[in-house]
Design a protein around this motif. Structure first.
Motif, PDB file in Angstrom:
ATOM      1  N   ASN A   4      38.138  -5.586  29.663  1.00 53.46           N
ATOM      2  CA  ASN A   4      36.706  -5.478  29.962  1.00 53.46           C
ATOM      3  C   ASN A   4      36.505  -5.277  31.465  1.00 53.46           C
ATOM      4  OD1 ASN A   4      35.949  -5.820  27.291  1.00 53.46           O
ATOM      5  ND2 ASN A   4      35.942  -8.054  27.469  1.00 53.46           N
ATOM      6  N   GLU A   5      35.463  -4.487  31.803  1.00 49.46           N
ATOM      7  CA  GLU A   5      35.140  -4.173  33.199  1.00 49.46           C
ATOM      8  C   GLU A   5      36.213  -3.326  33.868  1.00 49.46           C
ATOM      9  OE1 GLU A   5      31.701  -5.967  32.541  1.00 49.46           O
ATOM     10  OE2 GLU A   5      32.218  -4.901  34.389  1.00 49.46           O
ATOM     11  N   SER A   6      37.044  -2.642  33.067  1.00 49.93           N
ATOM     12  CA  SER A   6      38.077  -1.789  33.660  1.00 49.93           C
ATOM     13  C   SER A   6      37.596  -0.365  33.862  1.00 49.93           C
ATOM     14  CB  SER A   6      39.325  -1.793  32.765  1.00 49.93           C
ATOM     15  OG  SER A   6      39.002  -1.270  31.482  1.00 49.93           O
ATOM     16  N   GLY A   7      36.354  -0.037  33.432  1.00 43.81           N
ATOM     17  CA  GLY A   7      35.787   1.286  33.690  1.00 43.81           C
ATOM     18  C   GLY A   7      35.852   2.247  32.523  1.00 43.81           C
ATOM     19  N   LYS A   8      36.065   1.729  31.300  1.00 44.62           N
ATOM     20  CA  LYS A   8      36.169   2.621  30.138  1.00 44.62           C
ATOM     21  C   LYS A   8      34.838   3.339  29.884  1.00 44.62           C
ATOM     22  CE  LYS A   8      37.397  -0.457  27.103  1.00 44.62           C
ATOM     23  NZ  LYS A   8      37.268  -1.613  28.004  1.00 44.62           N
ATOM     24  N   SER A   9      33.730   2.586  29.844  1.00 46.17           N
ATOM     25  CA  SER A   9      32.425   3.197  29.581  1.00 46.17           C
ATOM     26  C   SER A   9      32.033   4.175  30.675  1.00 46.17           C
ATOM     27  CB  SER A   9      31.354   2.109  29.445  1.00 46.17           C
ATOM     28  OG  SER A   9      31.661   1.244  28.372  1.00 46.17           O
ATOM     29  N   THR A  10      32.357   3.810  31.928  1.00 45.23           N
ATOM     30  CA  THR A  10      32.038   4.715  33.036  1.00 45.23           C
ATOM     31  C   THR A  10      32.833   6.002  32.926  1.00 45.23           C
ATOM     32  OG1 THR A  10      31.633   2.777  34.424  1.00 45.23           O
ATOM     33  CG2 THR A  10      31.889   4.888  35.533  1.00 45.23           C
ATOM     34  N   LEU A  11      34.101   5.875  32.542  1.00 47.74           N
ATOM     35  CA  LEU A  11      34.931   7.071  32.361  1.00 47.74           C
ATOM     36  C   LEU A  11      34.362   7.949  31.251  1.00 47.74           C
ATOM     37  CD1 LEU A  11      37.446   8.778  32.884  1.00 47.74           C
ATOM     38  CD2 LEU A  11      38.727   7.244  31.371  1.00 47.74           C
ATOM     39  N   GLN A  12      33.925   7.324  30.155  1.00 43.22           N
ATOM     40  CA  GLN A  12      33.326   8.087  29.059  1.00 43.22           C
ATOM     41  C   GLN A  12      32.069   8.818  29.527  1.00 43.22           C
ATOM     42  OE1 GLN A  12      32.699   5.726  25.579  1.00 43.22           O
ATOM     43  NE2 GLN A  12      31.529   7.271  24.515  1.00 43.22           N
ATOM     44  N   GLN A  13      31.226   8.141  30.331  1.00 41.45           N
ATOM     45  CA  GLN A  13      30.022   8.787  30.843  1.00 41.45           C
ATOM     46  C   GLN A  13      30.360   9.920  31.806  1.00 41.45           C
ATOM     47  OE1 GLN A  13      26.832   8.408  29.924  1.00 41.45           O
ATOM     48  NE2 GLN A  13      27.629   7.023  28.338  1.00 41.45           N
ATOM     49  N   PHE A  14      31.477   9.759  32.543  1.00 38.82           N
ATOM     50  CA  PHE A  14      31.901  10.835  33.447  1.00 38.82           C
ATOM     51  C   PHE A  14      32.251  12.095  32.651  1.00 38.82           C
ATOM     52  CE2 PHE A  14      33.674  12.971  37.012  1.00 38.82           C
ATOM     53  CZ  PHE A  14      34.828  13.602  36.577  1.00 38.82           C
ATOM     54  N   LEU A  15      32.958  11.915  31.547  1.00 37.00           N
ATOM     55  CA  LEU A  15      33.317  13.074  30.730  1.00 37.00           C
ATOM     56  C   LEU A  15      32.061  13.760  30.202  1.00 37.00           C
ATOM     57  CD1 LEU A  15      36.309  11.551  28.715  1.00 37.00           C
ATOM     58  CD2 LEU A  15      36.409  13.006  30.745  1.00 37.00           C
ATOM     59  N   LEU A  16      31.078  12.964  29.728  1.00 36.78           N
ATOM     60  CA  LEU A  16      29.833  13.550  29.236  1.00 36.78           C
ATOM     61  C   LEU A  16      29.068  14.222  30.368  1.00 36.78           C
ATOM     62  CD1 LEU A  16      28.637  10.693  26.837  1.00 36.78           C
ATOM     63  CD2 LEU A  16      29.752  12.843  26.227  1.00 36.78           C
ATOM     64  N   PHE A  17      29.135  13.627  31.569  1.00 37.05           N
ATOM     65  CA  PHE A  17      28.456  14.229  32.718  1.00 37.05           C
ATOM     66  C   PHE A  17      29.060  15.581  33.059  1.00 37.05           C
ATOM     67  CE2 PHE A  17      26.608  14.999  36.685  1.00 37.05           C
ATOM     68  CZ  PHE A  17      27.563  15.125  37.676  1.00 37.05           C
ATOM     69  N   MET A  18      30.370  15.692  32.995  1.00 33.06           N
ATOM     70  CA  MET A  18      31.015  16.951  33.313  1.00 33.06           C
ATOM     71  C   MET A  18      30.682  18.017  32.273  1.00 33.06           C
ATOM     72  SD  MET A  18      32.324  16.286  36.142  1.00 33.06           S
ATOM     73  CE  MET A  18      33.054  17.894  36.368  1.00 33.06           C
ATOM     74  N   LEU A  19      30.550  17.627  31.019  1.00 29.68           N
ATOM     75  CA  LEU A  19      30.272  18.608  29.967  1.00 29.68           C
ATOM     76  C   LEU A  19      28.806  18.986  29.917  1.00 29.68           C
ATOM     77  CD1 LEU A  19      32.510  17.211  27.081  1.00 29.68           C
ATOM     78  CD2 LEU A  19      32.875  19.326  28.351  1.00 29.68           C
ATOM     79  N   PHE A  20      27.913  18.013  30.069  1.00 34.30           N
ATOM     80  CA  PHE A  20      26.499  18.278  29.804  1.00 34.30           C
ATOM     81  C   PHE A  20      25.582  17.986  30.993  1.00 34.30           C
ATOM     82  CE2 PHE A  20      27.553  18.925  25.506  1.00 34.30           C
ATOM     83  CZ  PHE A  20      28.437  17.928  25.112  1.00 34.30           C
ATOM     84  N   GLY A  21      26.108  17.334  32.037  1.00 30.66           N
ATOM     85  CA  GLY A  21      25.263  17.029  33.173  1.00 30.66           C
ATOM     86  C   GLY A  21      24.419  15.786  32.954  1.00 30.66           C
ATOM     87  N   LEU A  22      23.724  15.340  34.020  1.00 30.93           N
ATOM     88  CA  LEU A  22      22.850  14.168  33.952  1.00 30.93           C
ATOM     89  C   LEU A  22      21.612  14.431  34.810  1.00 30.93           C
ATOM     90  CD1 LEU A  22      25.292  11.129  34.299  1.00 30.93           C
ATOM     91  CD2 LEU A  22      23.944  11.726  32.297  1.00 30.93           C
TER      92      LEU A  22
END
Length: 989
Positions: free
Chosen positions: A33-51
């Motif tokens: 927990n708190e190792s950055g898994k969710s943030t990494l997942q959001q980064f992948l979505l950001f690269m594909l679709f933007g924010l």
């Protein structure tokens, strides 16, 4: 599309980090927990679709000013390109670089993603443990929205259109809203309607006031009648007071009259009466003559009118025609409506048939019928075809595998056969090893034999001594028994003696023979050991060589056994292939049978037969409606023709000429004939009434003539005469008495004038004449008149007030103005309602479009869901049923019992949701092959369920990249087939 490498310049807690996804399609990213898994997942979505900018601000790194990174992916065509996004560059828009050195913008990336958006991606290719409970609340529309994203690339446009439609409809009308235009218009109409009702109530008050006026007038009239009567009573009292002197004179002349006879046989005023009767009788006879002449004229006029009228049956027929006029006009409108409906159905069917592209015309639909079992038959054929295709692929793969394995085993057998020793060489080695063993045995045997010889000599002496002792003992015993037998002379004892001697001798003989045999064995000469001896080293070499040969032969035997087993598998494969061919032939027979009944099926792939069935079912339903409408059209048209013929024939019958005018004109003529007939009947009734009145008038005149003639005869009878002359003579006799009575009559006449109601007799006789009484009645009458006059005045004031109210109502134009405004606002409401109805229709069409796309993918998704769910539950549940409008998901157990999703355990519900998401992802991957991201979705799984789902994910990873985020060590251990990426601080790749 597969992710290859993610380079993070800065995103949340991630700064200047690189993560490699290449080399494997099944990736497990593990971190606490708190190792950055969710943030990494959001980064992948950001690269594909933007924010959006606000969301990018949330992921701004604390230790770096840069937000963004690069993501290298491989598209469906195997071409690699890199996506770069930076927060401060191009406002976070993507820049794409291909291997050929080309650069592309965000639009190119969206084309590569085939219209996929972040929302659709998260609903199809991504889920977490927090989403697992959604399936317990998921209904038909929820599942349909997900499936719509599968079927439509631009589904977000449909969502936006639907949202705009809902917004416009909401601006126009909301059920419980106040601000929408229609709601405000309805409120305005309600207020106008309320005012209209108030004015209508005032109009009703107008009628009531009109009624009140009449009532008041009637009351005033009644009061005036009462006061009139009271005044007449007062006048009578006044007359009574005036009549008192006349009454006294009347009594005086009455005493004079008593001097004459009381009765004289002559009618009073006989001469005058006779002259009057004669004068009255003459005009009556003249009038009677005129009335009788009028009766003849009435009769002639009635006969003339009756000749002009037709028979009653003709007018009855005309009345029937007029009564059917409304039905005729309604049928004409209905025929036009049916004609338009049939045209619309034909257009719709033609359009749908053109979309199906089967070469069918709408007229061909009448010759097509579907039995009730055809849907099941086509579904079975489609399922059998899919199953046969799957079995064919499996058999082909199995054949390739078996052939490859056979080739490998044959090669291995040839290698092993080449390595084993030849039989002659192996026999020589075995022979040498046997010779060495014999030599070793002989040496061991000789040493043992020497040792045994010594032991035997000692044992032999002991055994010889024991045998001799036994023999002597048996001889002694036999002698003793013989002596006893001779003494007792017992033959049995002699027999025992013989037996003892035989046993003792036999035992001695056998013992000696055994010792002799043993001596012969031990005394055997030593075998001569072969001069060709084998050394121990040679023996060990031979044993090693034979052991290697044995291992090779065992391996060869195993290989041969595998070849035999493979041969059996090949035979089974041949049987499967033959069975599959048989099934294919049977399926082809069934398909040919369907082609025979429905030739147009040859143009349609079997996979689309069930969908085609529903399309054709809808077309056949529309065709049945069209046929029903056409039959109704024909029936109504026949009625119209029959009605028109009836009208034409009727007019031709009454006019004698053919009629070709329009129906409206013909009906007008028929109505005119009925009106003429009614007018003629009214005239006839008038003449009949006149005739009746005339007859009555004749009767009355005749009665009057008869009356007058009878009166004349009565005058003669009264005077006891038979002629007019005699009557005149007797009149002179009574003239003198008349002169006396005239005075009395004068008083009586005067009293009659004073007392017109006939009360003069009371006063003439002197009864009730009292001046005081009359004065009292006069005062009382005066008071009554005063009260009545006051009441009349009050009623007149009330009447004036009501007249004033009515005048105000008649002068007011508020009611007409409100009525005009009400109709104007009603028309405006109709326009708004039409606009709302257009939007509602558009939304209905959009909903139907969504429903059709949902149907297109629903069966596929549910079938794959059932497959995954059966595997995850070890086939305890074999089928999944989708949610309907008022129900949730249902599953069918192996015992064919259905359960609602809420009746399942938490783990089983999670399995069902994961099966659904995997199925949706798999169906969607046919169009959008994007990575499937799972974030700790197996928290409620035990070890067995975890292993099953890991196997499924590993199998799915063969055709789609799977990225699993987890913080559970047991899931990490179960994901043995996945590439493991461990997240820490810092991250290690």
């Amino acid at each position: 599309m597969k992710l290859q490498r993610a380079t993070i310049y800065g995103f949340g807690r991630w700064v200047d980090e690189t993560i490699d996804f290449s080399g494997h399609s099944y990736i497990c990213i593990y971190g606490e927990n708190e190792s950055g898994k969710s943030t990494l997942q959001q980064f992948l979505l950001f690269m594909l679709f933007g924010l959006p900018p606000k969301q990018r601000t949330f992921y701004q790194p604390k230790s770096s000013g840069k937000l963004g990174g690069r993501l290298t992916v491989i598209d469906d065509n195997g071409k690699k390109f890199t996506i770069e996004r930076l927060d401060q560059v191009r406002n976070g828009a993507a820049k794409c670089y291909t291997q050929a050195g080309e650069e592309h913008d965000e639009t190119w990336l969206k084309e590569k993603l085939k219209g996929m958006t972040k929302t659709i991606y998260e609903s199809i290719f991504s889920f977490s443990g927090a989403d697992l409970s959604n399936i317990t609340k998921m209904k038909e529309d929820d599942l349909g929205e997900v499936l719509l994203g599968i079927g439509l690339t631009g589904s977000n446009n449909i969502y936006s259109i639907e949202k705009r439609l809902d917004s416009k409809m909401g601006d126009l009308f909301k059920r419980y809203g106040k601000k929408p235009v229609i709601n405000q218009q309805l409120k305005t109409l309600e207020e106008l309607f309320s005012d209209l009702k108030k004015h209508e109530a005032r109009e009703d008050t107008y009628k009531e006031k009109k009624t009140d006026i009449q009532v008041i007038k009637n009351e005033i009239s009644s009061l005036q009648s009462s006061i009139h009567q009271a005044k007449e009573d007062r006048f009578t009292l006044e007359k009574q007071q005036q009549a008192l002197p006349l009454i006294k004179k009347y009594h005086y002349y009455l005493s004079e009259l008593s001097n004459y006879p009381s009765q004289i046989a002559f009618p009073e005023d006989g001469i005058e009466r006779l002259n009057q009767l004669k004068e009255q009788l003459l005009p009556l006879k003249s009038e009677l003559s005129v009335v009788e002449d009028n009766q003849r004229k009435y009769k002639e006029r009635r006969e003339e009118l009756q000749q002009k009228l037709h028979e009653e049956a003709v007018y009855k027929q005309a009345q029937e025609i007029i009564e059917g006029e409304q039905s005729y006009l309604e049928n004409r409108r209905e025929i036009e409506k049916i004609r338009v409906t049939v045209k619309q159905l034909e257009t719709q069917m033609k359009k749908e048939l053109e979309e199906l592209d089967l070469g069918l015309d709408p007229g061909d639909l009448s010759n097509i019928t579907f039995p009730f079992q055809i849907e099941k038959t086509w579904n079975d054929i489609k399922n059998n075809r899919d199953q046969l295709n799957a079995e064919q692929d499996q058999i082909d793969q199995e054949a390739e595998y078996l052939k490859k394995q056979q080739n490998e085993l044959e090669s291995l057998r040839e290698e092993e056969e080449a390595c084993v020793l030849a039989d002659q060489q192996r026999n020589e080695c075995v022979h040498k090893l046997n010779r060495y063993n014999e030599q070793d045995y002989m040496r061991s045997f000789q040493a043992a034999k020497s040792n045994q010889q010594l032991k035997w000599e000692k044992a032999k002496k002991q055994k010889e001594k024991r045998i001799s002792n036994l023999f002597l003992a048996s001889v002694v015993a036999a002698v003793l028994i013989a002596l006893l037998a001779s003494i007792t002379d017992d033959s049995l004892l002699f027999t025992g003696t013989v037996i003892l001697l035989l046993l003792g001798g036999g035992q001695y003989f056998l013992g000696k023979r055994s010792l002799h045999v043993t001596d012969q064995f031990l005394d055997t000469n030593e075998e001569v050991i072969s001069s060709s001896t084998i050394t121990k080293e040679e023996k060990e070499n031979i044993e090693h060589l034979l052991a290697e040969d044995k291992q090779r032969r065992e391996k060869l035997e195993v290989t041969l056994q595998q070849l035999k087993a493979l041969h059996v598998q090949l035979m089974k494969w041949e049987e499967k292939k033959f069975a599959l061919q048989t099934k294919e032939k049977q399926l082809l027979v069934r398909m040919e049978e369907q082609y025979k009944h429905y030739p147009f099926l040859e143009k349609i792939s079997v996979s689309y037969w069930p969908e085609f069935y529903h399309a054709m079912k809808n077309l056949l339903s529309q065709n049945r409606k069209k046929v029903e409408y056409e039959a109704l059209y024909q029936k109504l048209n026949e009625y119209q023709i029959e009605f028109e013929n009836k009208c034409r024939i009727f007019l031709q019958d009454i006019s004698g000429e053919s009629v070709n005018d329009a129906m409206e004109f013909q009906l007008k003529i028929i109505r005119k004939s009925l009106e003429d007939r009614e007018n003629a009947k009214n005239v006839l009734r008038q003449y009949e009434n006149w005739s009746i009145d005339n007859a009555e008038q004749q009767r009355v005149l005749k009665q009057k003539v008869e009356t007058y003639e009878r009166e004349i005869r009565n005058l003669y009878d009264t005077a006891n005469v038979n002629s007019e002359d005699d009557f005149l003579k007797k009149a002179k006799q009574v003239e003198k008495k008349k002169e006396i009575t005239e005075k009395i009559n004068q008083f009586v006449s005067q009293l009659s004038i004073i007392f017109p109601d006939g009360d003069q007799n009371t006063f003439i006789n002197g009864k009730g004449i009292n001046e005081q009484t009359l004065q009292g009645k006069y005062e009382q009458n005066k008071e009554v008149i005063g009260e009545l006059e006051k009441e009349i005045e009050a009623k007149r004031h009330q009447l004036a007030s009501v007249h004033s109210d009515i005048s105000n109502l008649e002068m007011s134009e508020a009611y007409s103005n409100i009525m005009h405004r009400f109709h104007r606002e009603s028309e405006h409401l109709k326009k708004l309602a039409n606009e709302w109805a257009v939007l509602q229709t558009a939304k209905g069409i959009l909903t139907e479009t969504k429903r059709s796309y949902r149907k297109k993918y629903l069966d596929k998704v549910i079938n794959r869901t059932s497959t995954f769910f059966a595997v995850l539950t070890d086939h305890r549940y074999i089928k999944v049923y989708p949610p309907l409008e008022n129900t949730f998901f249902q599953v069918e157990a192996s015992d064919e019992i259905r359960y609602n999703v809420n009746e399942l355990s938490k783990g089983t519900i999670d399995q069902l949701y994961i099966s659904l998401r995997l199925a949706i992802s798999e169906i969607m991957s046919n169009k959008h092959c994007l990575p499937f991201i799972i974030d700790d979705a197996f928290v409620h799984f035990d070890s067995i369920r975890t292993m099953r789902v890991m196997e499924i994910l590993a199998d799915q990873a063969k055709h789609q990249q799977i990225i699993l985020f987890t913080c559970k060590s047991d899931i990490l251990q179960a994901a043995q087939k996945a590439k493991i990426i461990r997240l820490g601080n810092p991250i290690r790749i």
